[in-house]
Design an enzyme around this catalytic site. Sequence first.
Site, PDB file in Angstrom:
ATOM      1  N   ASP A   1      -3.300  97.514 -30.574  1.00  0.00           N
ATOM      2  CA  ASP A   1      -2.083  97.112 -31.304  1.00  0.00           C
ATOM      3  C   ASP A   1      -1.648  98.112 -32.377  1.00  0.00           C
ATOM      4  OD1 ASP A   1      -2.538  94.934 -29.735  1.00  0.00           O
ATOM      5  OD2 ASP A   1      -2.919  93.539 -31.366  1.00  0.00           O
TER       6      ASP A   1
ATOM      7  N   ASP B   1       0.884  94.051 -28.576  1.00  0.00           N
ATOM      8  CA  ASP B   1       1.437  92.717 -28.811  1.00  0.00           C
ATOM      9  C   ASP B   1       2.868  92.699 -28.287  1.00  0.00           C
ATOM     10  OD1 ASP B   1      -0.541  91.182 -29.846  1.00  0.00           O
ATOM     11  OD2 ASP B   1       0.385  90.848 -31.784  1.00  0.00           O
TER      12      ASP B   1
ATOM     13  N   HIS C   1       5.395  89.742 -27.969  1.00  0.00           N
ATOM     14  CA  HIS C   1       5.682  88.325 -28.150  1.00  0.00           C
ATOM     15  C   HIS C   1       7.107  87.952 -27.738  1.00  0.00           C
ATOM     16  CE1 HIS C   1       1.914  87.644 -30.088  1.00  0.00           C
ATOM     17  NE2 HIS C   1       2.201  88.304 -31.201  1.00  0.00           N
TER      18      HIS C   1
ATOM     19  N   HIS D   1       6.843  88.916 -35.598  1.00  0.00           N
ATOM     20  CA  HIS D   1       6.420  90.299 -35.463  1.00  0.00           C
ATOM     21  C   HIS D   1       6.238  90.689 -33.997  1.00  0.00           C
ATOM     22  CE1 HIS D   1       2.641  88.018 -35.337  1.00  0.00           C
ATOM     23  NE2 HIS D   1       2.156  89.013 -34.609  1.00  0.00           N
TER      24      HIS D   1
ATOM     25  N   LYS E   1      -0.129  91.764 -24.399  1.00  0.00           N
ATOM     26  CA  LYS E   1      -0.754  90.472 -24.662  1.00  0.00           C
ATOM     27  C   LYS E   1       0.164  89.642 -25.564  1.00  0.00           C
ATOM     28  CE  LYS E   1      -3.667  92.239 -28.485  1.00  0.00           C
ATOM     29  NZ  LYS E   1      -3.257  91.349 -29.577  1.00  0.00           N
TER      30      LYS E   1
ATOM     31  N   CYS F   1      -7.174  91.583 -34.722  1.00  0.00           N
ATOM     32  CA  CYS F   1      -7.149  91.849 -33.281  1.00  0.00           C
ATOM     33  C   CYS F   1      -8.245  92.812 -32.837  1.00  0.00           C
ATOM     34  CB  CYS F   1      -5.775  92.371 -32.865  1.00  0.00           C
ATOM     35  SG  CYS F   1      -4.478  91.115 -33.092  1.00  0.00           S
TER      36      CYS F   1
END
Length: 879
Positions: free
Chosen positions: A679, A717, A719, A752, A777, A822
């Site tokens: 990340d 990440d 999202h 975020h 992810k 993470c």
Amino acid sequence: MQLIKVGAAVLNQTPFDWDNNKKNILAAIHSARAEGVTILCLPELCITGYGCEDDFFRADLRQRAWQQLLEIMSETSGMIVSLGLPVPYNNALFNCAALVCNGKLLGLVPKQNLAGDGIHYEPRWFEPWDEGVVSTVIIDGQTVPIGDIHFSVGGVKIGFEICEDAWVGRRPGAKLAPKGVDIFLNPSASHFSFGKLEIRKRLVLEGSRAFSATYIYANLLGNEAGRAIYDGGAIIASCGNLNAVGPRFSYQNMELTTGVIDVAHSRMAQSRSYSFRPEMAEDTSDCIRISFDFPEQAPGQIVSSKQLEWELGPQLKDEEFSRAIGLGLFDYLRKTHSKGYTVSLSGGADSSCVCCLVSLMVRFAVQQLGMSGFCEKLSYMPDIQKAKDEKDVINLLLTCAYQASDNSSPETLNSAKELAHYLGARFFEFNISNVVDEYTSMVAKAVGRELDWTQDDIALQNIQARVRSPGIWLIANLQGSVLLSTSNRSEGAVGYCTMDGDTSGGLAPIAGVDKNFIRRWLRWMENTGPSGLNPYEALRVVNNQTPGPELRPKTAHQAGEKDLMPYDVLDAIEEAAIENNQSAHDCYVLMRTRFPLYDPTTMATWIQKFFNLWSRNQWKRERLAPALHVASRNLDPRTWRRSPILSGGFKVELEEMWATARKDADTNKPVEKALVIIDAQKGFGSKGELAVPDAEAIVPVVNELIDRFDLVVASQDWHPSEHVSFAHTHPGKRPGDSIDIAGKPQPLFNRHCVQNTPGSQFLEGLNTAAFTKVFRKGTDRTIDSFSAFCDNSGGKASDMEDYLRQRHVHDLYFVGLATNYCVFRSVMDAVEAGFKVYLVVDGCRGIDDPPGATEESIATMRKAGVTVLQSADILAAAR
């Protein structure tokens, strides 16, 4: 202006259900007359029903159809109506559209292009009519024009394209347009499949544009003959513009769609078109002329239809599936006069999906018909009149039974109970272990040895599934209900089912969709659900389980993907091998491109397993319950895919595949160590949405390390904008608060790393070109994923672990953000997975809140066996 009000009616017909078919046709005619419609198009073969199959050969069926036509004609005063029926001519049978006006039959237009692919079988019963041929036919003493004809009614020219005629390259309309045809009628029987409405719209719009005319399309509606589902969706278009689109998946017997069209406007469009070439020497022999006075018509709304909200949303496939199967189940129920549906509810994905679909059937039907209309449709069931609401109806129509064995788990029992209660279904629970023991003891005595899992695995699994069948059949028979099979397409393809066990049933609602779709649909049902209905929250327990049949002892941790292969791989192989008829070798080449994380030997093994199981289990597919058709393909040998029961099993073809796979395996060298970057994104930068102090300082460290590794992987990440971890998605919550998800605490953060935003990008200056692979992810809106290996519920967060295993990586070196979030979770999961793990501390940065949190997490990693070092240690060793 020459304004005419036109209409297209969709009808819910049934093969040779003469009274109801006629009733629906007359209802459409009377409704159209009441709305001032002058020209009405009805569906293909609407008098007999489209799905009569070999019964089309019965002479009495054709005679009754003709008699029905004569009776219906008397109701067409002041109207022009097209009706469909089979017509014999010169000892052959033709699929015809009859044009009726003012109680008189003007002529018969046979279909020129027959549908003979996929689930269609028209060439078995009908002959295609030859282009340009015009003749007459004598039926019951009446001489009627038949052939490639069009009509001039009151000076307005009307022509036909019948269903498939519009789907071919050489459309009949192309030669009718130069004859000055003003209005094209398309009586159709176009079964539903995902996304097909848009194709129909394009065909209708393009026909109306290319022919500079009005195009009227009418379709069937509902589960007509048992397998195909018709969604309705009448369409009216003029000169490339959409006038009207009718509703789909209606529970009514008939839906009428109307529009006001201007014949003068379409004629002007023809005259203005440079490409329009009128027929100069008109052949009057193919035009049937009759006088007719069109009534005065006030201008109508140009566009009289609006797509419903659910048809415009991002989850159209899920919405269509819910509505198509719901309507299919409803018609199957009432047309068979059954008393409901029975399901062997295991608590797993497939049976839960089937139960939810029965529930949706009731909810959609009541929503459209009202309780009184719903009860009237099922008036053959006396108890239905006592129902006060949807829950009462579902309790009458849906019965579930959980049949436990010694290998069943408390989790699946709880899942089944909760779902049945939530839906309002009747629920029974009983244990089959004693019956299984009796069978195994009886057979063990007969064969002279004890049965055990080492040598009798499949037999011991199958006896449990088969023992469940008599009990659930008995419940269904006691209630006069239909037993629903819970087989899906993925497992049907490879025979991962027990004949006379879990395949038992009179109808298979989900046999046309794959396992991955079912799992995605259940998640959607849990979190969103169909437009206008609430989500099914009780599905959370189902969705949090690992799919498996629970037929082996619990210590085996049986799972479908473990027995077979990942379902996404299985479905991709099935699509290539069965739908697209690719060889085993070509499947291997395609799968290696599509799934590069799997090594050549593994992929070749899976492809061999698929081809072996496919050819070995054709006999099972021959015996599966009738499947509702919803996708572009299915495996039902009676409607789509026909394969031999006996074959050579692709032996030579698989040998060819293995020759290539072995060469690939020789060049797919293993890598012992990998650099894992967690990340390293702008959203976690020192000025990011979820800032990590001094985050950018890791960039030069990581870049220098990258040069020392042959394999560099990164997590990212990624999202959705309304992710469950964002505080703003929970009213009244703030960043730093915590909520409960699936029994585990979930901290809430600022918004975020949202997909495709600057915050989701990697840190400036990071050598991303050297990344071998990036794993995203946190893509599931409903669950967070700190770790690159497992999401916060313990499920798979990404394919990173699989990829590293396939490359035979043993040692992992971690860098990234943030050390105590993470990175920490990823490192701990890597240790749990058995990797040798190193943490490069100067390649990481943490969030030291509370003070000392970063050092505490590093200490915990050390205790877990992680080697903590500096980048200089690696660089020095490399020198």
